[in-house]
Design a protein around this motif. Structure first.
Motif, PDB file in Angstrom:
ATOM      1  N   UNK A  72       0.819  -1.217   0.000  1.00  0.00           N
ATOM      2  CA  UNK A  72       0.000   0.000   0.000  1.00  0.00           C
ATOM      3  C   UNK A  72       0.853   1.268   0.000  1.00  0.00           C
ATOM      4  N   UNK A  73       2.109   1.170   0.475  1.00  0.00           N
ATOM      5  CA  UNK A  73       2.962   2.366   0.486  1.00  0.00           C
ATOM      6  C   UNK A  73       3.506   2.673  -0.908  1.00  0.00           C
ATOM      7  N   UNK A  74       3.803   1.625  -1.671  1.00  0.00           N
ATOM      8  CA  UNK A  74       4.434   1.798  -2.986  1.00  0.00           C
ATOM      9  C   UNK A  74       3.347   1.783  -4.069  1.00  0.00           C
ATOM     10  N   UNK A  75       3.416   2.780  -4.954  1.00  0.00           N
ATOM     11  CA  UNK A  75       2.461   2.823  -6.068  1.00  0.00           C
ATOM     12  C   UNK A  75       1.497   3.986  -5.920  1.00  0.00           C
ATOM     13  N   UNK A  76       1.240   4.653  -7.036  1.00  0.00           N
ATOM     14  CA  UNK A  76       0.310   5.780  -7.019  1.00  0.00           C
ATOM     15  C   UNK A  76      -0.541   5.729  -8.287  1.00  0.00           C
ATOM     16  N   UNK A  77      -1.882   5.681  -8.211  1.00  0.00           N
ATOM     17  CA  UNK A  77      -2.646   5.597  -6.976  1.00  0.00           C
ATOM     18  C   UNK A  77      -2.364   4.300  -6.216  1.00  0.00           C
ATOM     19  N   UNK A  78      -2.770   4.300  -4.971  1.00  0.00           N
ATOM     20  CA  UNK A  78      -2.505   3.148  -4.110  1.00  0.00           C
ATOM     21  C   UNK A  78      -3.104   1.863  -4.685  1.00  0.00           C
ATOM     22  N   UNK A  79      -2.502   0.751  -4.310  1.00  0.00           N
ATOM     23  CA  UNK A  79      -3.063  -0.543  -4.675  1.00  0.00           C
ATOM     24  C   UNK A  79      -4.463  -0.664  -4.057  1.00  0.00           C
ATOM     25  N   UNK A  80      -5.400  -1.294  -4.778  1.00  0.00           N
ATOM     26  CA  UNK A  80      -6.754  -1.508  -4.239  1.00  0.00           C
ATOM     27  C   UNK A  80      -6.735  -2.678  -3.277  1.00  0.00           C
ATOM     28  N   UNK A  81      -7.454  -2.559  -2.183  1.00  0.00           N
ATOM     29  CA  UNK A  81      -7.552  -3.700  -1.260  1.00  0.00           C
ATOM     30  C   UNK A  81      -9.021  -4.010  -0.995  1.00  0.00           C
TER      31      UNK A  81
END
Ligand code: ATP
Length: 392
Positions: free
Chosen positions: A250-259
């Protein structure tokens, strides 16, 4: 040969544990970023490597020399900080020369006027001047050597700080948020320059940043820190595609990874609400299904299979693509989909959508946030053996 080896370093300030036994091995010439949210201990770890802070326990080696109890000035590392710490009354040339003047000239030789009378001082000053011109040249500062810091832009000042760091050809560079005082455009340009300098100089580099895109674009490897521990250290590609921990994902990646909160039933199928996902896991119980926005796509109408039913909240136009913000019907949790192109047909607020996703790119995490094993279910893979975007 290893450049910097950190072994079991812990540090507390009073009753606050800031580092909990951190180990890190940086190869000679490698560029490693420490990235993580504010307060995770990045700066403290870097200050310990630099010798500005003593660890409570653990060891630091630089180029195979144990420097744990050696003072900062004798560690042969150069530091660049967010505030450039230039001397305002000295010219650019003089600022860059400071580390060499202090290392190569005695106190007597440094005295203005009198120092020049000491035999050999003139030759040593000329050598220093040549090295200053060389590093100024590397950073495109040749024309600015006579100026004082007050007559420079922020980006030029940061380049002077970099030139001063490289002038004494240190064994390692330690950089703490060196770009955070620059505006966005200059940040992007200066990060390219830092990478270029690193390539030419080749010293092991530790780069502290809270900006994950900076870490991802500049580094050979990225170390993601949280709560005083390194959760994962790997290449940018590996960190992005294969995070070992949900907090890294969730910290890496923009937009955030979907959970999405999901459940693995007794049959091993991963479901979001009652909807099957096309994935199976040997794990049981509540899990988190994580999917990056570019791995989701609206399922083509008429296709067999469930997918995830969502309703559209809003659509963001990015120029070359659309970010569709949706909410999953089963969980009410947000799902952001990146769609290439700009065709908004059918993408209106409130409309419902079935989202298929790339089964091989989805990630599963257990209740503790650690990666859980999973694979496409036999039924789904038999139904769609070639398809990268699957629908249930
Ligand atoms: P940021 O990105 O905000 O700079 P960081 O990850 O670099 O954060 P550190 O500066 O290493 O974090 O600080 C980690 C924790 O240690 C913070 O909670 C901070 O308040 C605390 N801390 C740092 N230095 C000291 C100190 N000298 N005395 C007491 N607490 C400190």
């Amino acid at each position: 040969m290893s450049g910097i080896v950190v072994t079991g370093v812990s540090k507390s300030f009073g009753s606050t544990r800031v580092l909990g036994g951190v180990s890190l091995d940086i190869a000679s010439g490698e560029f490693v970023s420490l990235v993580g949210p504010s307060g995770c201990g990045k700066t403290t770890l870097m200050r310990i490597i630099a010798g500005l802070e003593r660890p409570d326990s653990g060891r630091i080696e630089i180029n195979q020399r144990d420097v744990t109890s050696i003072r900062a000035a004798d560690r042969d590392v150069a530091m660049v900080f967010q505030n450039y710490a230039l001397y305002p009354h000295l010219t650019v040339h003089q600022n860059i020369s400071v580390p060499l003047v202090f290392r190569r000239l005695s106190a007597m030789e440094r005295l203005p006027g009198v120092g020049r009378l000491v035999p050999g001082t003139g030759a040593r000053r000329q050598e220093i001047s040549a090295l200053v011109r060389q590093s100024a040249g590397l950073l495109g500062l040749d024309e600015l050597l006579a100026r004082k810091p007050g007559q420079l832009s922020g980006g030029q000042r940061q380049r002077v700080a970099l030139a001063r760091a490289i002038v004494r050809q240190p064994k390692a560079f330690l950089m703490d948020e060196p770009l955070s005082n620059l505006d966005a455009a200059l940040r992007v340009q200066t990060r390219k320059e830092i990478v270029e300098i690193h390539r030419r100089v080749g010293a092991s580099t530790v780069y502290v940043t809270h900006d994950q895109s900076e870490a991802m674009t500049m580094s050979d490897r990225v170390a993601v820190m949280m709560g005083g521990d390194i959760l994962q250290i790997a290449t940018p590609e590996e960190i992005y595609a294969n995070p070992v921990d949900l907090r890294v994902a969730t910290f890496i990646g923009s937009p955030k990874i979907n959970t999405q909160t999901a459940v693995v039933g007794d049959d091993g199928h991963v479901r979001v609400g009652h909807e099957p996902t096309g994935l199976s896991s040997p794990h049981r119980g509540v899990v988190t299904l994580a999917i990056r926005p570019e791995h989701l796509a609206p399922a083509a109408s008429g296709q067999v299979g469930a997918g995830l039913s969502c309703s559209i909240d809003h659509v963001e136009f990015l120029g070359d693509s659309l970010l569709v913000h949706t909410r999953a019907a089963a969980t009410s949790e947000t799902m952001i989909v990146r769609i290439g192109g700009t065709n908004r047909a059918g993408l209106t607020r409130g409309a419902t959508l079935t989202l298929g996703f790339n089964l091989t790119a989805a990630l599963l995490f257990d209740a503790q946030g650690k990666r859980a094993a999973m694979e496409p279910t036999a039924v789904a893979s038999a139904a769609a053996p070639e398809r990268r975007v699957a629908h249930g």
